[in-house]
Enzyme design. Structure first.
Site, PDB file in Angstrom:
ATOM      1  N   LYS A 249     -47.861  52.756   5.628  1.00 46.29           N
ATOM      2  CA  LYS A 249     -47.946  54.063   4.952  1.00 46.29           C
ATOM      3  C   LYS A 249     -47.244  55.114   5.796  1.00 46.29           C
ATOM      4  O   LYS A 249     -47.579  55.292   6.971  1.00 46.29           O
ATOM      5  CB  LYS A 249     -49.417  54.413   4.766  1.00 46.29           C
ATOM      6  CG  LYS A 249     -49.691  55.719   4.048  1.00 46.29           C
ATOM      7  CD  LYS A 249     -51.184  55.837   3.754  1.00 46.29           C
ATOM      8  CE  LYS A 249     -51.554  57.081   2.999  1.00 46.29           C
ATOM      9  NZ  LYS A 249     -52.949  57.033   2.533  1.00 46.29           N
TER      10      LYS A 249
ATOM     11  N   CYS B 210     -50.096  55.184  -1.468  1.00 49.64           N
ATOM     12  CA  CYS B 210     -50.848  56.355  -1.923  1.00 49.64           C
ATOM     13  C   CYS B 210     -50.142  57.708  -1.810  1.00 49.64           C
ATOM     14  O   CYS B 210     -49.356  58.064  -2.660  1.00 49.64           O
ATOM     15  CB  CYS B 210     -52.220  56.403  -1.264  1.00 49.64           C
ATOM     16  SG  CYS B 210     -53.296  57.557  -2.178  1.00 49.64           S
TER      17      CYS B 210
ATOM     18  N   GLU C  68     -55.194  50.255  -2.277  1.00 52.49           N
ATOM     19  CA  GLU C  68     -55.075  50.651  -0.865  1.00 52.49           C
ATOM     20  C   GLU C  68     -56.345  50.251  -0.081  1.00 52.49           C
ATOM     21  O   GLU C  68     -57.458  50.425  -0.580  1.00 52.49           O
ATOM     22  CB  GLU C  68     -54.893  52.178  -0.799  1.00 52.49           C
ATOM     23  CG  GLU C  68     -54.705  52.715   0.609  1.00 52.49           C
ATOM     24  CD  GLU C  68     -54.540  54.237   0.642  1.00 52.49           C
ATOM     25  OE1 GLU C  68     -54.865  54.910  -0.368  1.00 52.49           O
ATOM     26  OE2 GLU C  68     -54.080  54.743   1.679  1.00 52.49           O
TER      27      GLU C  68
END
Ligand SMILES: NC(=O)NCCC(=O)O
Length: 378
Positions: free
Chosen positions: A195, A232, A119
């Site tokens: 994300k 994540c 990430e």
């Protein structure tokens, strides 16, 4: 980084258990044994010279009568930041590009078809600081930025799909996003996945910087298989993995940045459970090292704690590779036969037996403000 950081569970078990017991413990903990992959000596030598760990494993599937095997290789890269966090921004980015270039070259020697980085790989994980300056300067255009251009060159040179998670600046709407850019092995930008869950825990002050993603659960059809990227914190949401799977993902990458004190007991479970529940492969990637920041954060710290690496791949049959170490830069090369997804789906049928229409109906009611839980009381 502390010199005495614990290296890995796998290493510890190997060092301390007698052989027969080790085999049994590994079977119970990690599932069906993943065979070691023979990697070229030149790659092993280059990894040692460049001071990173190189590991290779193989997931096999049964040979079918009507379909040929669909064997491909994925590469997962974990690394620490190269320069201190107060070095000039461009120097930091360039140093990270150079480091990744070294690892990707070795991945190419190992025949990797799809590679994924961690990430926001071009920068320190500075969101803990809550300072905007200078960290937002790391943000780049997903389509035209220097990092994407760099990855396009890698993709073309090595005929490799590159998944490059960056801090994205979208000039048009003056918006920042946490975005994985997916670059085809042709060198073209295939698309991007933003994300979609932003953490609100500890020093993960990410909502200060960027917005919740708006790209839904996009799946990318590549020459080597259908892939998706669940960035994540999205790994804590089973329905997030599920939606990528509903859209046909055969491999879901989970580029992450997370620290030991917070999430380590969950790390080995979440991506693995997602592979089981969704009949697909999952690839969990975490950065390594401790990153120090000049200014004290609101939590009175100058660092986040230790990013524990431990990147691994999980298969739909519940097995998983050993992880990379908790302390070193590393490249994990994994060969997988994508036919395993349907074979396990036919065996366990989790997706076939899900009661989706019923869940959808109940969820539609549950998200309403006048929702009353269905509880029977005496
Ligand atoms: N980068 C990120 O979302 N971290 C949050 C902490 C975690 O999910 O373990």
């Amino acid at each position: 980084m502390s010199a005495c950081e614990f290296e890995s569970v796998e290493k510890c078990l190997e060092s301390h258990l007698p052989e027969a017991e080790l085999t049994e413990v590994q079977r119970i903990l990690f599932g069906k044994e993943t065979k070691k992959l023979d990697l070229p000596a030149s790659a092993v030598e280059a990894a040692s010279e460049r001071d990173f760990e190189l590991k290779g494993y193989r997931f096999d599937a049964v040979q079918e009568q009507l379909r040929p095997p669909r064997r491909i290789r994925v590469g997962l890269i974990q690394h620490r930041i190269v320069l201190p966090t107060d070095a000039p921004i461009l120097d930091q980015i360039t140093a990270m590009h150079n480091r990744i270039g070294e690892l990707v070259e070795v991945a190419a020697m190992c025949g990797v078809n799809i590679i994924c980085f961690q990430e926001t790989w071009t920068m320190p994980f500075a969101f803990c600081t809550r300072e905007k300056d200078p960290w937002t300067e790391f943000a780049e255009s997903a389509e035209e930025g220097n990092t994407t251009r760099f990855c396009q060159e890698l993709a073309k040179k090595y005929n490799m799909v590159v998944v490059s998670p960056i801090l994205e600046r979208e000039e048009l709407h003056s918006t920042l996003w946490n975005t994985a850019v997916v670059i085809s092995n042709s060198g073209n930008v295939l698309g991007k996945s933003r994300k979609n869950h932003i953490p609100r825990i500890g020093d993960f002050n990410e909502s200060t910087y960027y917005m919740e993603g708006d790209t839904g659960h996009t799946v990318f059809q590549t020459q080597f298989g259908k892939i998706a990227v669940n960035i994540c914190y999205g790994r804590h949401h089973p329905l997030n993995w599920f939606m990528y799977s509903i859209n046909g993902a055969e491999i879901i990458f989970n580029p992450s940045a997370t620290v030991g004190a917070l999430s380590e007991p969950m790390w080995s479970i979440e991506a693995r459970n997602a592979a089981i529940a969704n009949h697909c492969f999952t690839c969990a990637i975490n950065r390594v090292g401790t990153e120090h920041f000049k200014s004290e954060f609101t939590s009175a710290h100058h660092d986040f704690g230790h990013f524990y690496g431990s990147s691994y791949v999980a298969a739909p049959d519940g097995s998983r590779t050993p992880g990379l170490s908790r302390t070193r830069d590393g490249l994990l090369v994994v060969e997988m036969d994508l036919n395993l997804n349907r074979q396990i789906s036919d065996k366990w049928s989790f997706k076939m037996t899900g009661r989706y229409a019923e869940y959808a109906e109940e969820l539609t009611k549950a998200v309403r403000h006048d929702f009353k839980p269905k509880i029977v009381k005496e």
